[in-house]
Structures are given as C-alpha cells and as structure tokens.
Design an enzyme around this catalytic site. Structure first.
Site, PDB file in Angstrom:
ATOM      1  N   THR A 118       0.831  -1.192   0.000  1.00 30.75           N
ATOM      2  CA  THR A 118       0.000   0.000   0.000  1.00 30.75           C
ATOM      3  C   THR A 118       0.872   1.252   0.000  1.00 30.75           C
ATOM      4  OG1 THR A 118      -1.634  -1.227   1.280  1.00 30.75           O
ATOM      5  CG2 THR A 118      -1.909   1.144   1.227  1.00 30.75           C
ATOM      6  N   THR A 136      -3.861   0.975  -3.109  1.00 30.98           N
ATOM      7  CA  THR A 136      -3.246  -0.347  -3.005  1.00 30.98           C
ATOM      8  C   THR A 136      -3.724  -1.258  -4.119  1.00 30.98           C
ATOM      9  OG1 THR A 136      -2.798  -2.192  -1.486  1.00 30.98           O
ATOM     10  CG2 THR A 136      -5.052  -1.368  -1.544  1.00 30.98           C
ATOM     11  N   GLN A 155      -7.568  -8.316  -4.266  1.00 29.20           N
ATOM     12  CA  GLN A 155      -8.319  -7.856  -3.106  1.00 29.20           C
ATOM     13  C   GLN A 155      -9.142  -8.944  -2.434  1.00 29.20           C
ATOM     14  OE1 GLN A 155      -6.725  -4.343  -2.781  1.00 29.20           O
ATOM     15  NE2 GLN A 155      -8.517  -4.685  -1.534  1.00 29.20           N
ATOM     16  N   ASP A 158      -8.505  -9.696   1.106  1.00 32.61           N
ATOM     17  CA  ASP A 158      -8.971  -8.803   2.165  1.00 32.61           C
ATOM     18  C   ASP A 158     -10.285  -9.266   2.791  1.00 32.61           C
ATOM     19  OD1 ASP A 158      -7.101  -6.938   2.735  1.00 32.61           O
ATOM     20  OD2 ASP A 158      -7.992  -5.303   1.598  1.00 32.61           O
ATOM     21  N   SER A 183     -11.464  -2.743   4.321  1.00 31.85           N
ATOM     22  CA  SER A 183     -10.139  -2.168   4.116  1.00 31.85           C
ATOM     23  C   SER A 183      -9.698  -1.415   5.350  1.00 31.85           C
ATOM     24  CB  SER A 183     -10.160  -1.213   2.912  1.00 31.85           C
ATOM     25  OG  SER A 183      -8.916  -0.544   2.796  1.00 31.85           O
ATOM     26  N   SER A 184      -8.394  -1.458   5.621  1.00 32.00           N
ATOM     27  CA  SER A 184      -7.831  -0.638   6.694  1.00 32.00           C
ATOM     28  C   SER A 184      -7.365   0.719   6.185  1.00 32.00           C
ATOM     29  CB  SER A 184      -6.651  -1.364   7.354  1.00 32.00           C
ATOM     30  OG  SER A 184      -7.101  -2.506   8.043  1.00 32.00           O
ATOM     31  N   GLY A 205       0.375   0.291   5.459  1.00 34.88           N
ATOM     32  CA  GLY A 205       0.697  -0.555   6.597  1.00 34.88           C
ATOM     33  C   GLY A 205      -0.228  -1.720   6.832  1.00 34.88           C
TER      34      GLY A 205
END
Length: 300
Positions: A118, A136, A155, A158, A183-184, A205
C-alpha cells in the site's frame, strides 16, 4: 462517492472514509482516548503508551467484529461512536469483553489477513484544496498480472479466510459476489470546528494503518508535537493479546513502565508505517514524511 465519517477530537474534527473502510475505528479510538486521562501524559510517559496500546486492542476487536461492506451487512458506525458506548469500552481496557454497540448485527468472528502493498500521499494546493489518498493493489504487485499497463489487484485476500463461525453465523467481512472487502486504508482530513481545512495525513501498513494513523493524530493533535516528530515516534500495534512495537525506539524505562501495566513489547512484525501529511500551524504548513519509507515533505 460516499460521505465521509467525521468525529471530534480535542478542538478538531477528524474525517475518514466510511465503511467498507475501517476509518471510523480511528474515530472510536480517539473518542475513547478522551475518556482516558493517561493518554494525555505525552510521548515520554509509559502510562500514555500503555493506554494507547490497550485502547487499540478494543478498537481492533470492534473493527474485526463489525466492519464490512455496508451494502451487505449493517455496520453500526453510529453505535460504535455513541458517547455511552465509547465510555463503556474505554472503561474496559485492558479487557476485551463487553456489550455490543447499538445497532450491531449478530456476526461471527473474523479471520482476515491483509498482505502488504500500500502507498499513501497528501497534497494541498494554493487554493486550499486537499487530497489525502491511500492506494493499493493489495499484495506487492497485486495478483502479479498486468493489463493495459496496470497491475491487477488481489483484493479477495482482504475478505475473512473463515467466512462463518462454527454455528454458521457469517463474518461481517465474509466473501460474497459483488461485495467490497473491508479495508484498513484510512486517509485522514483534519478540520477545525468551523469546517475549515487544517491538515491531512495517512499511512500504508496493512491492518496496522489504523494504529499508525491514530499514533500520528494523537501525537500531533493531542501532544502538540511537530508533524515530523509525531511520525518518527516508535510504533506500537496492539491486536488481540500481542503488543508489537519498534522496541528499539522505546527507552528501557518506558518499556519497564509499560510492562508493569501489562503491556510487554515484542518486535513489530507487521508492515512498516509510511506516514505522510501536513497540518496548518502558525500560518504555514507543518509537513512530514515517515523516515521508515521513501518520501519527503515539500512545503511551498
């Protein structure tokens, strides 16, 4: 296009993307922090770092349980940020148990793993328009396949690797056709209470983005540190029972003080931070770029 989720912190308003981003979790942590006096003791206080770690555990527990694509699951953002729930959660640290937030559906446990890959940047122009962008393709080089000059993402990683609990209850982040994964990524915009732009920041991160952005916001807005100093503070990432940290960045005295409060540090094994951002202070932009990665702040 979706409306941002905004919440107060000190004299500021912090805005983040809505679900399926986990950004509202940062707002929850900041709100819990305002109920936790130890957090205001600053960067040289083991009490402050221990409090930050314990509040992270609560933040991640709620994020993992409730966040997913709002087109498929009911994400109780309002309940998570409700002052009564925030106060109840803050009082639980270091425990992880407690009542569910208002509006929370019955969902199973989460088993999502977020690979690294990312980037983040912040731009503010002369007119006062700002962009805080996290981007990302998931893992490094995504799926490893390119089309039209772009790497395709992967993805699907995720989503929760275990889509249902043993009783069949689906995880909020269970995979489904047409569903967006949780998502973060949590690019941040900071406003004053009149809605005027004061800054922007964010970080790559993986799942640790929430911890990195929260550290930067608390250090810069709560502790009053220059942005570069806030970014360069050691990281601590607290999920479940573990406390991963840049152990070499904490003095032996601070580590001992944290250990006495039940926070025993071990080396951080998650993806590094790459904080970028700036805040408008004293008539100028105070910018910074995380020394752990490439990048530079270019105030004009």
């Amino acid at each position: 296009m979706r409306e941002a989720v905004c919440g107060p912190y000190k004299v500021y308003v912090v805005c983040v993307p809505p679900p399926p981003s986990s950004g509202a979790s940062i707002l929850q942590l900041l709100a819990m922090g305002e109920q936790t006096p130890d957090l205001d003791k600053g960067a040289q206080s083991p009490e402050a770092w221990a409090a930050f770690a314990q509040l992270q555990r609560l933040m991640y527990a709620d994020r993992d349980r409730y966040f997913g694509d709002p087109a498929f699951v009911s994400v109780p953002v309002a309940g998570l940020l409700d002052p009564t729930y925030v106060a109840e959660r803050a009082a639980l640290a270091p425990a992880l148990r407690g009542a569910a937030p208002s509006g929370a559906p019955r969902v199973g446990a989460d088993a999502t793993r977020e690979p690294a890959g990312t980037s983040h940047f912040v731009v503010v122009d002369a007119k006062g328009d700002a962009v805080s962008m996290t981007t990302t393709v998931e893992s490094l080089f995504g799926s490893g396949r390119m089309a039209g000059g772009f790497f395709l993402n992967n993805q699907l990683t995720d989503f929760s690797l275990v889509p249902t609990a043993s009783d069949g209850t689906p995880a909020a982040n269970a995979v489904a056709a047409g569903k967006r994964p949780r998502s973060s990524m949590s690019p941040v915009i900071v406003l004053d209470r009149e809605g005027r732009l004061l800054g922007a920041m964010g970080s790559p991160g993986g799942s640790s983005i929430l911890a990195y952005n929260a550290k930067a916001l608390i250090a810069a807005l709560g502790w009053g540190l220059p942005v570069q100093e806030a970014f360069d503070l050691p990281n601590i990432v607290a999920k479940g029972d573990g406390f991963g940290a840049d152990t070499e960045g904490f003095s032996q005295e601070i580590q001992a003080g944290m250990a006495a409060r039940g926070v025993v540090l071990r080396p951080n094994t998650s993806e590094n931070s790459g904080l970028h951002g700036a805040l408008w202070r004293d008539g100028r932009w105070d910018g910074g770029a995380d020394s752990r990665r490439e990048g530079v702040a270019r105030p004009q």
